[in-house]
Design a protein around this motif. Structure first.
Motif, PDB file in Angstrom:
ATOM      1  N   TYR A  19       0.605  -1.182   0.025  1.00 55.46           N
ATOM      2  CA  TYR A  19       0.089   0.014   0.020  1.00 55.46           C
ATOM      3  C   TYR A  19       0.931   1.469  -0.017  1.00 55.46           C
ATOM      4  CZ  TYR A  19      -3.424   3.485   1.667  1.00 55.46           C
ATOM      5  OH  TYR A  19      -4.085   4.680   1.730  1.00 55.46           O
ATOM      6  N   THR A  25      -3.773  -1.184  -4.259  1.00 56.91           N
ATOM      7  CA  THR A  25      -5.027  -1.165  -3.540  1.00 56.91           C
ATOM      8  C   THR A  25      -5.471  -2.167  -3.022  1.00 56.91           C
ATOM      9  OG1 THR A  25      -5.864   0.414  -5.316  1.00 56.91           O
ATOM     10  CG2 THR A  25      -7.528  -0.651  -3.984  1.00 56.91           C
ATOM     11  N   SER A  27      -7.552  -4.813  -1.288  1.00 56.45           N
ATOM     12  CA  SER A  27      -9.029  -5.054  -1.038  1.00 56.45           C
ATOM     13  C   SER A  27      -9.387  -5.877   0.228  1.00 56.45           C
ATOM     14  CB  SER A  27      -9.556  -6.001  -2.320  1.00 56.45           C
ATOM     15  OG  SER A  27      -8.945  -7.098  -2.305  1.00 56.45           O
TER      16      SER A  27
END
Length: 241
Positions: A19, A25, A27
């Motif tokens: 990150y 991204t 999830s």
């Protein structure tokens, strides 16, 4: 097996670095998968073998030539050959049908790559354990550390550890880090545990409860791996790009 399972901290840092450093991204699915893997490794550590006896060089050599360990090595060679064949086949299929390939191959390709890397690279743990055993024996007795067996194990350790590091770096350049890093770590952990079980016969200290909890930990690990498979729409996006 205990040392290998302690690598579960990798999955916690994997999310943070993906990150912050790689701008990935994260999830909910990846976080849930990582949680399963971490808890699975916690079970492996809690109910694994905690004994660490010191063996003589003669005992170590006898364990390397043990029939059960030889059969295990033969099965390991078969697994490596099969995984390498699947990887090469997947490469060919993806190159020929880059825009019309299911997510199945896009998951199997990095998984087979990680299996080959982990099966061979995890042997470095066994060789490192043998070296540390002889070092402990040298410090507590008159055993001479300089011997053909010591240098043979050292050479095997350097070869397998170097292979693991090379494959790790190459894998990071070939696949998405958020997917391939956990697969690498799980393959390495799994084969390290299996190799230790067979070579050091660690299964002899297990009772029924420890076997059940250990299998539960492995189940959690495999659930985490399955959840790390990319979504179909993400696989299509990667194919187009």
């Amino acid at each position: 097996s205990l040392l290998a399972a302690l690598g579960s901290i990798q999955f916690v840092s994997n999310i943070a670095f993906a990150y912050v450093v790689l701008n990935k991204t994260i999830s909910v699915k990846v976080m849930v998968a990582t949680t399963f893997i971490v808890f699975g490794n916690v079970f492996l550590v809690s109910f694994g073998n905690h004994q660490s006896p010191v063996y003589t060089p003669e005992q170590l050599i006898a364990k390397y030539s043990n029939l059960v360990f030889v059969l295990y090595c033969m099965s390991l060679v078969f697994v490596v050959a099969l995984s390498q064949y699947l990887y090469r086949s997947g490469e060919t299929i993806l190159s020929d049908n880059a825009k019309d390939t299911s997510t199945h191959w896009r998951t199997l390709l990095p998984f087979s790559y990680a299996i080959v890397s982990g099966a061979i690279g995890s042997c470095s743990v066994l060789f490192a354990k043998s070296l540390s055993n002889m070092l402990r024996l040298t410090m507590s007795s008159r055993y001479q550390f300089h011997s053909w067996f010591t240098y043979s194990i050292l050479l095997l350790f350097l070869c397998t550890a170097g292979f693991w590091m090379a494959r790790l770096n190459e894998g990071l350049s070939l696949f998405d880090a958020i997917l391939i890093v956990p697969m690498f770590q799980i393959a390495w952990t799994f084969f390290s545990i299996c190799t230790g079980f067979v070579y050091f016969q660690e299964y002899q200290v297990f009772d029924t409860l420890r076997i059940i909890m250990f299998m539960l930990g492995m189940t959690f690990v495999f659930i985490g791996i399955s959840l790390l498979a990319p979504d179909e729409n993400k696989g299509a996006h990667l194919a187009i790009s």
